[in-house]
Motif scaffolding. Structure first.
Motif, short mmCIF file in Angstrom:
data_model
loop_
_atom_site.label_atom_id
_atom_site.label_comp_id
_atom_site.label_asym_id
_atom_site.label_seq_id
_atom_site.Cartn_x
_atom_site.Cartn_y
_atom_site.Cartn_z
N ALA A 419 0.83 -1.21 0.00
CA ALA A 419 0.00 0.00 0.00
C ALA A 419 0.87 1.26 0.00
CB ALA A 419 -0.94 -0.01 1.20
N LYS A 452 -3.63 8.90 5.85
CA LYS A 452 -4.54 8.40 4.82
C LYS A 452 -5.09 7.02 5.19
CE LYS A 452 -4.53 7.11 0.04
NZ LYS A 452 -3.60 6.47 -0.89
N THR A 453 -4.23 6.17 5.71
CA THR A 453 -4.64 4.78 5.91
C THR A 453 -5.27 4.54 7.27
OG1 THR A 453 -2.40 4.24 6.58
CG2 THR A 453 -2.99 3.79 4.30
N THR A 458 -11.46 3.82 8.71
CA THR A 458 -10.68 2.57 8.74
C THR A 458 -10.56 2.05 10.16
OG1 THR A 458 -9.43 3.40 6.87
CG2 THR A 458 -8.52 1.51 8.01
N ASN B 51 -8.42 -2.81 2.49
CA ASN B 51 -7.95 -1.86 1.47
C ASN B 51 -6.58 -2.28 0.91
OD1 ASN B 51 -10.16 -0.38 2.39
ND2 ASN B 51 -8.91 0.89 3.73
N ASP B 53 -4.14 -3.59 2.41
CA ASP B 53 -3.14 -3.13 3.35
C ASP B 53 -3.31 -4.01 4.59
OD1 ASP B 53 -1.22 -1.66 4.66
OD2 ASP B 53 -2.31 0.25 4.54
#
Lengths: 509, 138
Positions: A419, A452-453, A458, B51, B53
């Motif tokens: 990623a 972002k992640t 998330t 995602n 990840d």
């Protein structure tokens, strides 16, 4: 000239597989060694003989030159390929090979003795008119470092005298870090068991390097440059060829310098000369890598030349098959190194088992990797899981293809850099080619990646996934786990979860 | 409720979190990405694939505020920056470990005083090994 029939590969992982591939093409049999904790079924399947070398430490296994050489001799090998890392740059390797009558696939003892010493190579480079960066003497004590600091200021780098690959380099960017270094890392310089270090002035620029091949008759070819500016902790993570920044005149000029330098040290084999290319368009010599490099595949894709094959041919004593005019830029190629590291936790290596790997499969992609479902990652070895390479007619086409490739490349079971690589490759500055060796820091890429992640959405997904997982286990409703796929992973439809009061209740705790 | 994701701490009792969780829980089926999975790797650790990840979640390290510093990974101790009786601040470097050719710093998660140092440079350490004890300041 001798035609090799059998080669011992003194390495592991993807590079062992890579060397086997070129050997097979030439009809050469391969023997690969492995440490007891490092048996790899892909290598076992592909080589002709897979030999275990007993021992608990690297010193007893992959770093044990005399054991490798005596094994090669006993099993009737003509030559040893050292790969990269481990002992590939240790002059003792060709020395012991010579004594035992085994060919070392790499430069001669004399060349390697010079090329593996970063201070010696710098002086040779300077003597033939290549620009070099100011360096200190060997840092025998803090006085040497302080004198260098007074004369050249900051930032500076503290580098080991021997070997490359970005290992054990320390950057000192400001006075505070300098003082802290003097205070904290005392034993780094004073410990007599530590290898010697020297200081080098640090300047801004791009990492540009030139792959070359040179035979024992003095004929050589210099490949188009690779740009490897995207680095973390002085280790490359993304490489491409050609660079967006060089004109063909600058390329030719640099190639002339490279040829001069390798002629001077009579380098026979494959190697790379690394430069820093400054915004003022000047090349500064960094170091010579006297071995196959991790990123050699990028140059192979650009030119359609098999560098490992040529390395073997040169070691056999053959004439180089190529002239400089044969070396053309046929494509743009990019490589991402995928690492078993937790980027958000500061590139922390991870020990674990790959649960499921899915390689991308479409055209113009090359995967160099030795991982498979069930592959165990040990922190004893480096964290490289795979090298993913793509080609394109243009840089843009290659970048677009890399984004797609990374999207369809999945590794489950270990934190990895897929990623993160994707974010860099798709970054607008990367796309525009605005690179430097401090790209990640300058653009705050790691902070950006974390932001972002780890978005609130998330984090909520992650929390819910755990609640659901635990709810299943606690309620002992194993029936719900029936729809397992991928060897024991529960089929994850947990986004649908949590309509139950039970789980919502847990969230409130 | 607290979560430590890849070393970063998150609190799930904030308003923002609940807003997101709500919208997330009501996602329609077709919006769900079906390539997610969860793997429990120890009593308190999970790996979550989402995602494309991977997230490492640790629930325990949050509770183990008893001042014990454990090795987060296997490696060789490069340097021990503090000594017994030193005062340390949260975020300060304690120990440097070399693993997979990379330096990894172990940082203090809280302020306190170093009570015991159980390792020294050059030692090979295993994951989970006790390296240091710190008396926590409140």
């Amino acid at each position: 000239m001798i035609a090799f029939k059998k080669i011992l590969i003194a390495n592991r992982g993807e590079i062992a597989l890579r060397i086997i591939r070129s050997c097979k093409k030439r009809g050469i049999k391969t023997i690969v060694v492995y440490a007891p904790d490092d048996q790899n079924r892909l290598i076992k399947r592909n080589c002709d003989k897979y030999v275990k070398i007993d021992g608990d430490s690297l010193e007893e296994t992959y770093l044990n030159i005399s054991r490798m050489v005596s094994l090669a001799k006993r099993l009737g090998c003509d030559a040893i390929h050292p790969g990269y890392g481990f002992q590939s740059e240790n002059p003792d390797f060709p020395k012991i090979c010579n004594e035992e009558g085994i060919v070392f696939i790499g430069p001669s003892l004399k060349t390697l003795s010079a090329a593996s010493n970063n201070i010696v190579t710098r002086d040779i480079a300077e003597s033939i008119g290549i620009s070099v960066l100011p360096v200190s003497d060997v840092l025998s004590d803090h006085k040497v470092l302080k004198t260098f600091y007074k004369k050249h200021g900051l930032p500076l780098m503290i580098k080991p005298v021997f070997s490359g690959g970005g290992k054990n380099i320390k950057a000192i960017l400001d006075k505070k870090m300098f003082d802290r270094f003097l205070r904290e890392d005392k034993d780094l310089l004073k410990n007599p068991d530590k290898p010697p270090f020297f200081a080098q002035k640090m300047i801004r620029g791009r990492h540009i390097e030139f792959q070359f091949l040179r035979d024992r008759f003095g004929q050589s070819v210099i490949f188009p440059e690779r740009e490897c500016s995207i680095q973390r902790r002085f280790q490359k993570i993304i490489e491409e060829s050609p660079s967006v920044v060089l004109s063909s005149l600058e390329r030719r000029k640099a190639q002339v310098l490279v040829r001069k330098l390798i002629d001077k040290i009579d380098f026979v084999g494959a190697g790379t000369i690394e430069f820093l290319f400054t915004p003022r368009r000047k090349f500064y010599f960094l170091e010579i890598n006297p071995r196959i490099q991790v990123e050699h595949g990028v140059s192979e894709l650009v030119t359609n030349i098999d560098i490992v094959d040529e390395q073997i041919r040169i070691a056999e004593g053959r004439h180089l098959r190529w002239k400089q005019s044969d070396i053309r830029i046929k494509h743009h190629a990019i490589e991402c190194r995928i690492l078993a590291e937790n980027i958000r936790a500061g590139f922390r290596p991870f020990e674990g088992t790959i649960d499921k790997v899915t390689f991308p499969s479409f055209d113009f992609i090359r995967m160099d990797s030795a991982i498979f479902d069930g592959y165990k990652i040990s922190t004893v070895y480096d964290s490289l899981l795979a090298k993913i390479m793509v080609v394109g007619k243009t840089r843009k086409a290659a970048v677009d293809r890399m984004v797609k490739a990374l999207d369809s490349f999945k590794i489950k079971g270990v934190p990895n850099s897929i990623a993160f690589s994707r974010m860099i490759i798709d970054d607008s500055k990367f796309r525009r080619g605005l690179l430097s060796t401090t790209f990640l820091q300058d653009n705050k890429m790691i902070e950006k990646f974390i932001r972002k992640t780890l978005s609130p959405k998330t984090v909520a997904s992650i929390a819910a996934a755990i609640f659901r997982f635990e709810a299943y286990n606690n309620l002992d409703i194993k029936d719900n786990m029936k729809d397992r796929k991928n060897d024991g992973w529960p089929k994850s439809d947990w986004k649908k979860i949590a309509h139950t009061e039970q789980i919502l209740h847990e969230v409130d705790d | 409720m607290k979560l430590k994701i890849d070393g970063h701490l998150f609190f799930t009792d904030s308003e923002e979190y609940h807003k997101n969780l709500d919208s997330f829980l009501t996602l329609k089926d077709q919006e769900a990405d079906h390539d997610e999975s969860i793997l429990k790797i120890s009593e308190h650790e999970y790996l979550i694939h989402l995602n494309n990840d991977i997230f490492h979640v640790d629930l325990e390290s949050l509770n183990s505020n008893d001042g014990k510093i454990f090795a987060p990974l296997k490696g060789i101790v490069q340097s021990v920056v503090v000594k017994e009786n030193d005062e340390v601040k949260a975020g300060q470097k304690l120990i440097q470990i070399l693993s997979m050719k990379l330096q990894n710093d172990i940082l203090a998660e809280f302020s306190g005083r170093v009570v015991r140092v159980l390792t020294k440079p050059g030692r090979v350490i295993e994951k989970g090994q006790l390296l240091m004890e710190i008396e926590k300041y409140d």
